[in-house]
Design an enzyme around this catalytic site. Structure first.
Site, PDB file in Angstrom:
ATOM      1  N   ARG A   3       0.638  -1.189  -0.016  1.00 56.35           N
ATOM      2  CA  ARG A   3       0.134   0.213   0.096  1.00 56.35           C
ATOM      3  C   ARG A   3       0.870   1.301  -0.041  1.00 56.35           C
ATOM      4  NH1 ARG A   3      -3.501  -1.303   5.000  1.00 56.35           N
ATOM      5  NH2 ARG A   3      -2.626  -3.332   4.959  1.00 56.35           N
ATOM      6  N   GLU A  22       1.188  -5.526  13.411  1.00 56.48           N
ATOM      7  CA  GLU A  22      -0.195  -5.726  14.376  1.00 56.48           C
ATOM      8  C   GLU A  22      -0.393  -7.117  14.576  1.00 56.48           C
ATOM      9  OE1 GLU A  22      -3.151  -3.202  13.235  1.00 56.48           O
ATOM     10  OE2 GLU A  22      -4.285  -3.425  15.231  1.00 56.48           O
TER      11      GLU A  22
HETATM   12  O1  LIG Z   1       2.965  -0.176  11.820  1.00 61.56           O
HETATM   13  P1  LIG Z   1       2.854  -1.639  11.503  1.00 61.56           P
HETATM   14  O2  LIG Z   1       2.306  -2.309  12.630  1.00 61.56           O
HETATM   15  O3  LIG Z   1       4.094  -2.282  10.835  1.00 61.56           O
HETATM   16  O4  LIG Z   1       1.492  -1.789  10.307  1.00 61.56           O
HETATM   17  C1  LIG Z   1       1.606  -1.278   9.234  1.00 61.56           C
HETATM   18  C2  LIG Z   1       1.728  -1.658   8.059  1.00 61.56           C
HETATM   19  O5  LIG Z   1       0.820  -2.944   7.741  1.00 61.56           O
HETATM   20  C3  LIG Z   1       0.144  -2.829   6.574  1.00 61.56           C
HETATM   21  O6  LIG Z   1       0.825  -3.325   5.639  1.00 61.56           O
HETATM   22  P2  LIG Z   1       0.684  -4.904   5.280  1.00 61.56           P
HETATM   23  O7  LIG Z   1       2.068  -5.622   5.680  1.00 61.56           O
HETATM   24  O8  LIG Z   1      -0.575  -5.640   5.719  1.00 61.56           O
HETATM   25  O9  LIG Z   1       0.999  -5.197   3.684  1.00 61.56           O
HETATM   26  P3  LIG Z   1       0.203  -4.470   2.355  1.00 61.56           P
HETATM   27  O10 LIG Z   1       0.395  -3.112   2.321  1.00 61.56           O
HETATM   28  O11 LIG Z   1       0.730  -5.378   1.226  1.00 61.56           O
HETATM   29  O12 LIG Z   1      -1.343  -4.783   2.525  1.00 61.56           O
HETATM   30  C4  LIG Z   1       0.184  -1.238   6.087  1.00 61.56           C
HETATM   31  O13 LIG Z   1       0.119  -1.097   4.792  1.00 61.56           O
HETATM   32  C5  LIG Z   1       1.879  -1.093   6.761  1.00 61.56           C
HETATM   33  O14 LIG Z   1       2.555  -1.171   5.963  1.00 61.56           O
HETATM   34  N1  LIG Z   2      -5.719  -1.745  11.499  1.00 64.92           N
HETATM   35  C1  LIG Z   2      -5.218  -1.723  10.294  1.00 64.92           C
HETATM   36  N2  LIG Z   2      -5.793  -1.344   9.298  1.00 64.92           N
HETATM   37  C2  LIG Z   2      -5.094  -1.572   7.907  1.00 64.92           C
HETATM   38  N3  LIG Z   2      -3.999  -1.763   7.620  1.00 64.92           N
HETATM   39  C3  LIG Z   2      -3.316  -2.098   8.623  1.00 64.92           C
HETATM   40  N4  LIG Z   2      -2.108  -2.506   8.803  1.00 64.92           N
HETATM   41  C4  LIG Z   2      -1.877  -2.770  10.146  1.00 64.92           C
HETATM   42  N5  LIG Z   2      -2.966  -2.663  11.028  1.00 64.92           N
HETATM   43  C5  LIG Z   2      -3.855  -2.031   9.945  1.00 64.92           C
END
Ligand SMILES: O=P(O)(O)OC[C@H]1O[C@H](OP(=O)(O)OP(=O)(O)O)[C@H](O)[C@@H]1O
Ligand SMILES: Nc1ncnc2[nH]cnc12
Length: 172
Positions: free
Chosen positions: A58, A95
């Protein structure tokens, strides 16, 4: 425009207890997407940097168009096994679950200043891991920029030594 009203919140995804902030509803709204990029661009005014670093996946959605608007190069931080060249790798906690991130070793180096961009900061684990990759390669993090910040997860504390910009806040 109220950006928050364009973000859909889905409770209990991907696991119970998580309040998921779904940006797909913002992205399909062309005014909201454009306005979010306007705000991300404005917030970087006055900062000096060479590259936008985006965190897969993202972080790519916002980081790449932002780099183009600012006339900077874009450098991807990717999930494991996606980059073809020589890589630097790091493991970190999310998370929900854990993950690894990788960056091309020759993407940035000493003297380079970067802005690390992602859609959301929760625990700060992904952002901190990306910063460690950047710094291992000898470059410097000028600031982090997120569309969404989840306050109660204290990601900002994990990044206390850095400038942190976010546009929209939720408690969790
Ligand atoms: O602050 P944090 O606890 O590290 O969480 C935030 C991260 O989690 C999500 O990505 P995700 O790894 O779910 O991957 P995506 O972007 O491919 O959906 C979001 O886009 C951040 O990169
Ligand atoms: N609560 C949340 N919503 C969307 N993306 C996330 N990545 C980590 N935590 C998330």
């Amino acid at each position: 425009m109220d950006l928050k009203s364009t973000i859909r919140v889905i409770e209990g995804y991907p696991i119970e207890g998580v309040s998921f902030k779904d940006i797909t509803t913002l992205l399909k709204d062309k005014e909201a997407f454009n306005y979010s990029l306007d705000l991300l661009e404005e917030a970087l005014e006055g900062l000096e940097f060479d590259y936008i670093v985006g965190i897969e996946s993202r972080g790519f959605i916002f980081g790449a168009p932002l780099a183009d608007r600012l006339n900077k190069g874009f450098v991807p931080v990717r999930k494991p096994g996606k980059l073809p060249g020589e890589i630097e790798k790091i493991s970190y906690d999310l998370e929900y679950g854990n993950n690894e991130l990788e960056m091309h070793k020759d993407a940035i180096g000493k003297g380079d200043r970067v802005i690390i961009v992602d859609d959301l900061i929760a625990t700060g684990g992904s952002a901190k891991a990306a910063a460690k990759l950047v710094e291992t390669l000898g470059a410097e993090v000028t600031a982090f920029e997120f569309l969404i910040e989840l306050d109660d997860l204290n990601g900002r504390d994990v990044l206390k030594d850095y400038k942190v910009i976010s546009l929209v806040k939720y408690d969790h």
